[in-house]
Design a protein around this motif. Structure first.
Motif, PDB file in Angstrom:
ATOM      1  N   GLY A  62       0.776  -1.230   0.000  1.00 19.66           N
ATOM      2  CA  GLY A  62       0.000   0.000   0.000  1.00 19.66           C
ATOM      3  C   GLY A  62       0.806   1.278   0.000  1.00 19.66           C
ATOM      4  O   GLY A  62       0.248   2.374   0.041  1.00 19.66           O
ATOM      5  N   VAL A  63       2.132   1.166  -0.041  1.00 15.98           N
ATOM      6  CA  VAL A  63       3.011   2.345  -0.013  1.00 15.98           C
ATOM      7  C   VAL A  63       3.666   2.508  -1.378  1.00 15.98           C
ATOM      8  O   VAL A  63       4.214   1.553  -1.935  1.00 15.98           O
ATOM      9  N   ILE A  64       3.639   3.730  -1.898  1.00 17.11           N
ATOM     10  CA  ILE A  64       4.325   4.018  -3.165  1.00 17.11           C
ATOM     11  C   ILE A  64       5.822   4.129  -2.880  1.00 17.11           C
ATOM     12  O   ILE A  64       6.258   4.948  -2.074  1.00 17.11           O
ATOM     13  N   LEU A  65       6.597   3.259  -3.531  1.00 16.55           N
ATOM     14  CA  LEU A  65       8.051   3.236  -3.350  1.00 16.55           C
ATOM     15  C   LEU A  65       8.766   4.132  -4.352  1.00 16.55           C
ATOM     16  O   LEU A  65       9.899   4.540  -4.126  1.00 16.55           O
ATOM     17  N   GLY A  66       8.113   4.391  -5.470  1.00 17.64           N
ATOM     18  CA  GLY A  66       8.720   5.215  -6.501  1.00 17.64           C
ATOM     19  C   GLY A  66       7.737   5.456  -7.610  1.00 17.64           C
ATOM     20  O   GLY A  66       6.667   4.837  -7.657  1.00 17.64           O
ATOM     21  N   TYR A  67       8.102   6.379  -8.491  1.00 20.81           N
ATOM     22  CA  TYR A  67       7.237   6.693  -9.618  1.00 20.81           C
ATOM     23  C   TYR A  67       8.077   7.082 -10.821  1.00 20.81           C
ATOM     24  O   TYR A  67       9.229   7.493 -10.690  1.00 20.81           O
ATOM     25  N   ALA A  68       7.477   6.893 -11.980  1.00 20.67           N
ATOM     26  CA  ALA A  68       8.121   7.273 -13.238  1.00 20.67           C
ATOM     27  C   ALA A  68       7.052   7.813 -14.160  1.00 20.67           C
ATOM     28  O   ALA A  68       5.895   7.365 -14.114  1.00 20.67           O
ATOM     29  N   TYR A  69       7.425   8.777 -14.965  1.00 19.75           N
ATOM     30  CA  TYR A  69       6.465   9.337 -15.909  1.00 19.75           C
ATOM     31  C   TYR A  69       7.192   9.838 -17.146  1.00 19.75           C
ATOM     32  O   TYR A  69       8.408  10.009 -17.154  1.00 19.75           O
ATOM     33  N   ALA A  70       6.404  10.039 -18.175  1.00 15.90           N
ATOM     34  CA  ALA A  70       6.918  10.633 -19.408  1.00 15.90           C
ATOM     35  C   ALA A  70       6.211  11.960 -19.614  1.00 15.90           C
ATOM     36  O   ALA A  70       5.118  12.193 -19.084  1.00 15.90           O
ATOM     37  N   SER A  71       6.832  12.816 -20.383  1.00 15.06           N
ATOM     38  CA  SER A  71       6.239  14.112 -20.726  1.00 15.06           C
ATOM     39  C   SER A  71       6.766  14.533 -22.092  1.00 15.06           C
ATOM     40  O   SER A  71       7.688  13.918 -22.632  1.00 15.06           O
ATOM     41  N   ALA A  72       6.166  15.569 -22.622  1.00 15.66           N
ATOM     42  CA  ALA A  72       6.605  16.072 -23.919  1.00 15.66           C
ATOM     43  C   ALA A  72       8.050  16.556 -23.808  1.00 15.66           C
ATOM     44  O   ALA A  72       8.387  17.297 -22.879  1.00 15.66           O
ATOM     45  N   LEU A 106       7.193   1.832 -18.319  1.00 11.75           N
ATOM     46  CA  LEU A 106       6.996   3.143 -18.941  1.00 11.75           C
ATOM     47  C   LEU A 106       7.372   3.088 -20.420  1.00 11.75           C
ATOM     48  O   LEU A 106       6.617   3.563 -21.283  1.00 11.75           O
ATOM     49  N   GLU A 107       8.509   2.506 -20.735  1.00 15.50           N
ATOM     50  CA  GLU A 107       8.954   2.414 -22.130  1.00 15.50           C
ATOM     51  C   GLU A 107       7.993   1.577 -22.961  1.00 15.50           C
ATOM     52  O   GLU A 107       7.745   1.888 -24.128  1.00 15.50           O
ATOM     53  N   GLU A 108       7.430   0.529 -22.376  1.00 12.17           N
ATOM     54  CA  GLU A 108       6.464  -0.295 -23.100  1.00 12.17           C
ATOM     55  C   GLU A 108       5.227   0.520 -23.459  1.00 12.17           C
ATOM     56  O   GLU A 108       4.716   0.444 -24.577  1.00 12.17           O
ATOM     57  N   LYS A 109       4.752   1.315 -22.521  1.00  9.14           N
ATOM     58  CA  LYS A 109       3.594   2.175 -22.797  1.00  9.14           C
ATOM     59  C   LYS A 109       3.935   3.215 -23.863  1.00  9.14           C
ATOM     60  O   LYS A 109       3.123   3.506 -24.738  1.00  9.14           O
ATOM     61  N   LEU A 110       5.137   3.773 -23.795  1.00  8.65           N
ATOM     62  CA  LEU A 110       5.552   4.761 -24.798  1.00  8.65           C
ATOM     63  C   LEU A 110       5.603   4.139 -26.192  1.00  8.65           C
ATOM     64  O   LEU A 110       5.200   4.765 -27.168  1.00  8.65           O
ATOM     65  N   LYS A 111       6.073   2.900 -26.283  1.00 11.09           N
ATOM     66  CA  LYS A 111       6.076   2.211 -27.576  1.00 11.09           C
ATOM     67  C   LYS A 111       4.648   2.058 -28.099  1.00 11.09           C
ATOM     68  O   LYS A 111       4.396   2.245 -29.289  1.00 11.09           O
ATOM     69  N   GLN A 112       3.709   1.751 -27.223  1.00 10.48           N
ATOM     70  CA  GLN A 112       2.303   1.631 -27.622  1.00 10.48           C
ATOM     71  C   GLN A 112       1.759   2.973 -28.117  1.00 10.48           C
ATOM     72  O   GLN A 112       0.856   3.014 -28.945  1.00 10.48           O
ATOM     73  N   MET A 157      24.139  19.473 -17.221  1.00 12.41           N
ATOM     74  CA  MET A 157      23.006  18.603 -17.541  1.00 12.41           C
ATOM     75  C   MET A 157      23.430  17.637 -18.639  1.00 12.41           C
ATOM     76  O   MET A 157      24.010  18.052 -19.646  1.00 12.41           O
ATOM     77  N   TYR A 158      23.157  16.360 -18.410  1.00 12.91           N
ATOM     78  CA  TYR A 158      23.336  15.349 -19.447  1.00 12.91           C
ATOM     79  C   TYR A 158      22.016  15.141 -20.174  1.00 12.91           C
ATOM     80  O   TYR A 158      20.956  15.110 -19.550  1.00 12.91           O
ATOM     81  N   TYR A 159      22.103  14.967 -21.468  1.00 11.86           N
ATOM     82  CA  TYR A 159      20.977  14.505 -22.278  1.00 11.86           C
ATOM     83  C   TYR A 159      21.307  13.076 -22.653  1.00 11.86           C
ATOM     84  O   TYR A 159      22.323  12.819 -23.302  1.00 11.86           O
ATOM     85  N   MET A 160      20.467  12.140 -22.218  1.00 10.73           N
ATOM     86  CA  MET A 160      20.666  10.738 -22.578  1.00 10.73           C
ATOM     87  C   MET A 160      19.459  10.278 -23.383  1.00 10.73           C
ATOM     88  O   MET A 160      18.327  10.681 -23.094  1.00 10.73           O
ATOM     89  N   GLU A 161      19.705   9.452 -24.404  1.00  5.48           N
ATOM     90  CA  GLU A 161      18.614   9.018 -25.268  1.00  5.48           C
ATOM     91  C   GLU A 161      18.612   7.507 -25.428  1.00  5.48           C
ATOM     92  O   GLU A 161      19.643   6.848 -25.295  1.00  5.48           O
ATOM     93  N   LYS A 162      17.419   6.996 -25.703  1.00  8.34           N
ATOM     94  CA  LYS A 162      17.237   5.586 -26.020  1.00  8.34           C
ATOM     95  C   LYS A 162      16.219   5.496 -27.136  1.00  8.34           C
ATOM     96  O   LYS A 162      15.129   6.071 -27.036  1.00  8.34           O
ATOM     97  N   PHE A 163      16.562   4.801 -28.191  1.00  9.89           N
ATOM     98  CA  PHE A 163      15.621   4.609 -29.289  1.00  9.89           C
ATOM     99  C   PHE A 163      14.652   3.495 -28.920  1.00  9.89           C
ATOM    100  O   PHE A 163      15.070   2.371 -28.625  1.00  9.89           O
ATOM    101  N   LEU A 164      13.379   3.792 -28.970  1.00  3.44           N
ATOM    102  CA  LEU A 164      12.325   2.818 -28.689  1.00  3.44           C
ATOM    103  C   LEU A 164      11.744   2.253 -29.975  1.00  3.44           C
ATOM    104  O   LEU A 164      11.087   1.220 -29.956  1.00  3.44           O
ATOM    105  N   GLY A 165      11.970   2.949 -31.073  1.00  6.86           N
ATOM    106  CA  GLY A 165      11.468   2.534 -32.380  1.00  6.86           C
ATOM    107  C   GLY A 165      12.579   2.548 -33.402  1.00  6.86           C
ATOM    108  O   GLY A 165      13.728   2.861 -33.102  1.00  6.86           O
ATOM    109  N   GLU A 166      12.206   2.235 -34.636  1.00  2.00           N
ATOM    110  CA  GLU A 166      13.192   2.089 -35.708  1.00  2.00           C
ATOM    111  C   GLU A 166      13.498   3.379 -36.465  1.00  2.00           C
ATOM    112  O   GLU A 166      14.446   3.430 -37.233  1.00  2.00           O
TER     113      GLU A 166
END
Length: 182
Positions: A62-72, A106-112, A157-166
């Motif tokens: 019942g306790v939130i241990l962490g969260y992740a989100y995406a944004s524009a 999160l990445e799976e939802k973003l791919k969808q 600030m670092y900008y890091m990227e990961k390709f989720l699509g082709e």
């Protein structure tokens, strides 16, 4: 001990998320905010984010241990296939694989949603976050120096990227989070 479950965040979770986020604001340069947002401000952030993007919580007993989100990543239309990703965990939740669980979901939802690229903006220095993102398949795409001032120091600030699509040809239209949840 209950199994860790992932679920969508709602505005009702705002107070608990603020409690997770507050130490990062008050004690670190992981975020460049100076003031801890109010619960009402966080409710607005959640409501605004979830119009288009996933916002996930990892919950145990019942306790939130962490969260992740995406944004524009950027407001211009040509960037709609790129999303910024963020994760925060309670201090005691570090090292349990919860960040990985959240990011993978999160990445799976973003791919969808037809998002092609995930971008993480990471305060510099933050070697733990850079190492985490590298393990998750992100690569450093750029670095800004001396662009922020917090806790008595100029920081980068670092900008890091990961390709989720082709990235092949014209992309499939972006779908909002609410469209994929139907």
């Amino acid at each position: 001990m209950e199994k860790i479950m992932l679920r969508l965040v709602t505005v009702a979770d705002a107070a608990e998320l603020v409690s997770i986020y507050a130490p990062y604001v008050e004690q670190t340069a992981v975020t460049y905010e100076y003031e801890v947002p109010s619960v009402e401000e966080f409710q607005g952030r959640i409501a605004n984010t979830t119009k288009n993007y996933p916002y996930l919580a990892a919950v145990e007993n019942g306790v939130i241990l962490g969260y992740a989100y995406a944004s524009a990543f950027h407001p211009r239309a040509a960037f709609r296939w790129t999303a910024e990703v963020t994760v925060y965990l309670r201090k005691e939740a570090h090292g349990r694989g919860i960040g990985r669980m959240l990011y993978e979901a999160l990445e799976e939802k973003l791919k969808q949603q037809n998002v092609q690229t995930a971008i993480a903006l990471i305060a510099d220095p933050n070697p733990e976050s850079v190492a985490f993102h590298e393990k998750m398949g992100y690569r450093v795409a750029g670095r800004l120096t001396n662009c922020a001032y917090k806790l008595g120091q100029w920081r980068g600030m670092y900008y890091m990227e990961k390709f989720l699509g082709e990235h092949a040809g014209e992309p499939t239209p972006f779908c909002s989070c609410s469209e994929i949840e139907k």
